[in-house]
Design a protein around this motif. Structure first.
Motif, PDB file in Angstrom:
ATOM      1  N   TYR A  29       0.830  -1.203   0.000  1.00 46.98           N
ATOM      2  CA  TYR A  29       0.000   0.000   0.000  1.00 46.98           C
ATOM      3  C   TYR A  29       0.867   1.256   0.000  1.00 46.98           C
ATOM      4  O   TYR A  29       1.965   1.253   0.564  1.00 46.98           O
ATOM      5  N   ARG A  60      -7.458   0.373   3.006  1.00 47.78           N
ATOM      6  CA  ARG A  60      -8.461  -0.429   2.292  1.00 47.78           C
ATOM      7  C   ARG A  60      -7.797  -1.139   1.113  1.00 47.78           C
ATOM      8  O   ARG A  60      -6.806  -0.660   0.565  1.00 47.78           O
ATOM      9  N   GLU A  61      -8.374  -2.266   0.736  1.00 49.80           N
ATOM     10  CA  GLU A  61      -7.814  -3.057  -0.361  1.00 49.80           C
ATOM     11  C   GLU A  61      -7.708  -2.271  -1.667  1.00 49.80           C
ATOM     12  O   GLU A  61      -6.805  -2.504  -2.472  1.00 49.80           O
ATOM     13  N   ASP A  62      -8.624  -1.316  -1.883  1.00 52.35           N
ATOM     14  CA  ASP A  62      -8.626  -0.579  -3.153  1.00 52.35           C
ATOM     15  C   ASP A  62      -7.632   0.594  -3.170  1.00 52.35           C
ATOM     16  O   ASP A  62      -7.591   1.361  -4.134  1.00 52.35           O
ATOM     17  N   SER A  63      -6.800   0.720  -2.112  1.00 50.46           N
ATOM     18  CA  SER A  63      -5.812   1.807  -2.118  1.00 50.46           C
ATOM     19  C   SER A  63      -4.497   1.406  -2.793  1.00 50.46           C
ATOM     20  O   SER A  63      -3.616   2.248  -2.978  1.00 50.46           O
ATOM     21  N   THR A  82      -2.396   3.628  -5.618  1.00 50.00           N
ATOM     22  CA  THR A  82      -2.960   4.982  -5.644  1.00 50.00           C
ATOM     23  C   THR A  82      -1.931   6.049  -5.243  1.00 50.00           C
ATOM     24  O   THR A  82      -2.273   7.229  -5.183  1.00 50.00           O
ATOM     25  N   GLU A 100      -4.495 -11.885 -10.663  1.00 47.65           N
ATOM     26  CA  GLU A 100      -5.659 -11.259 -11.298  1.00 47.65           C
ATOM     27  C   GLU A 100      -5.691 -11.570 -12.795  1.00 47.65           C
ATOM     28  O   GLU A 100      -6.765 -11.822 -13.363  1.00 47.65           O
ATOM     29  N   GLU A 115     -11.226  -9.867  -5.558  1.00 41.03           N
ATOM     30  CA  GLU A 115     -10.689  -8.743  -4.798  1.00 41.03           C
ATOM     31  C   GLU A 115      -9.717  -9.227  -3.719  1.00 41.03           C
ATOM     32  O   GLU A 115      -9.874 -10.316  -3.171  1.00 41.03           O
ATOM     33  N   ARG A 120     -13.778  -6.357   5.182  1.00 42.84           N
ATOM     34  CA  ARG A 120     -14.097  -7.401   4.187  1.00 42.84           C
ATOM     35  C   ARG A 120     -13.901  -8.787   4.807  1.00 42.84           C
ATOM     36  O   ARG A 120     -14.747  -9.679   4.639  1.00 42.84           O
TER      37      ARG A 120
END
Length: 307
Positions: A110, A119-122, A125, A147, A231, A279
């Motif tokens: 991260y 969060r996993e979606d960071s 970024t 993925e 995810e 999650r």
């Protein structure tokens, strides 16, 4: 997993060892290989072994790991070894028809200054923490490889993201170990030698989350049985503590009663690293080992392993 052939890559490491202990409670045929038998950096050896053994379930826990000094010093080794291990094992699992694979990432993937809790979606970024960037990039490549195999081939390959781990089987090297093992060793040696002051790297202000390694293994088995999403899933406690508070907790467990000081000239690393585990909680798992109990168990393991 019942009755399946299950391969734990990296079974001699702290994480792999915990997975083996947990899987011994399951009805599976467990496969492990030592580096002297198959070097996971050797593509031909890995492909040959997979073709012969054809494991149905794969836990990819093998990695070159270490603390802030090791990450920052052995930068080439950390990116090369971790890239090639991930590439070899994931592709061999796909080619030889593995039904399921779990890739274990690391919370260092991260961005250094990502919003907390992480969060996993960071992922991807922002810039990474410079001291462990090579390791993080190798781990991100492994995640993206999983993925890609999911999207192109429909493989049931999943990614999990453990927080800082500690416990039985840790590496207590004086320079290259993680913070928990390093502090346990340092306070124990100071107690034995009667040293009046122990110096801890950094300011003591960064906050870290710590998960006992056997809890992590239990979470991995839970997710391997119940999760098939695309995810990432963070694995942690959802709670953090400053390095200073943690150092005092370790000192108390070890029985060290001297002074603790902090060397602010040494790197702190990321200011805070706490995982958002909502999650994982929704998927039905929570950590069970308290930090106090975990440190006690880790110290007992250090005493028995260092004899």
């Amino acid at each position: 997993m019942k009755g399946k052939t299950v391969f734990v890559a990296g079974h001699r490491g702290m994480v792999g060892g915990a997975l083996v202990r947990r899987l011994e409670q399951e009805d599976v045929r467990l496969l492990t290989i030592g580096r002297s038998e198959v070097d996971l950096c050797d593509q031909a050896a890995v492909f040959g072994w997979f073709a012969k053994q054809r494991p149905q379930v794969v836990f990819l826990a093998a990695a070159k790991v270490g603390g802030i000094v090791a990450n920052n010093t052995l930068r080439a080794e950390f990116i090369y070894d971790n890239l090639i291990i991930a590439a070899n094992v994931i592709h061999a699992a796909h080619v030889n028809g593995a039904e399921k694979l779990m890739f274990l990432g690391s919370s260092c993937i991260y961005p250094k200054l990502a919003p907390q809790p992480l969060r996993e979606d960071s992922m991807l970024t922002g810039p990474l923490e410079p001291t462990n960037e090579p390791y993080a990039i190798a781990k991100i490549a492994g995640i993206k490889m999983v993925e890609a195999y999911r999207s192109q081939y429909g493989s049931d390959f999943i990614n999990v993201m453990p927080t800082n781990l500690y416990g039985r089987g840790d590496n207590y090297h004086p320079e290259y170990s993680h913070v928990v093992a390093a502090l346990i060793r340092r306070f124990h040696e100071a107690k034995v030698a009667g040293v009046g002051n122990v110096v801890v790297w950094g300011t003591g202000t960064p906050r870290r989350e710590f998960l006992y390694v056997d809890d992590m293994a239990d979470a991995c088995v839970h997710l391997m049985k119940s999760y098939s999403g695309d995810e990432l899933v963070n694995i942690g406690t959802g709670e953090d503590i400053t390095i200073a508070e943690f150092a005092r907790a370790v000192a108390a467990t070890v029985g060290y009663t001297g002074q603790i000081s902090f060397d602010a000239s040494k790197p702190d690393g990321t200011p805070r690293k706490l995982l958002d585990v909502s999650r994982l909680t929704k998927l039905g798992w929570r950590a069970r080992t308290t930090l106090e109990d975990g440190i006690r168990l880790a110290y007992q393991a250090y005493l028995s392993e260092s004899k």
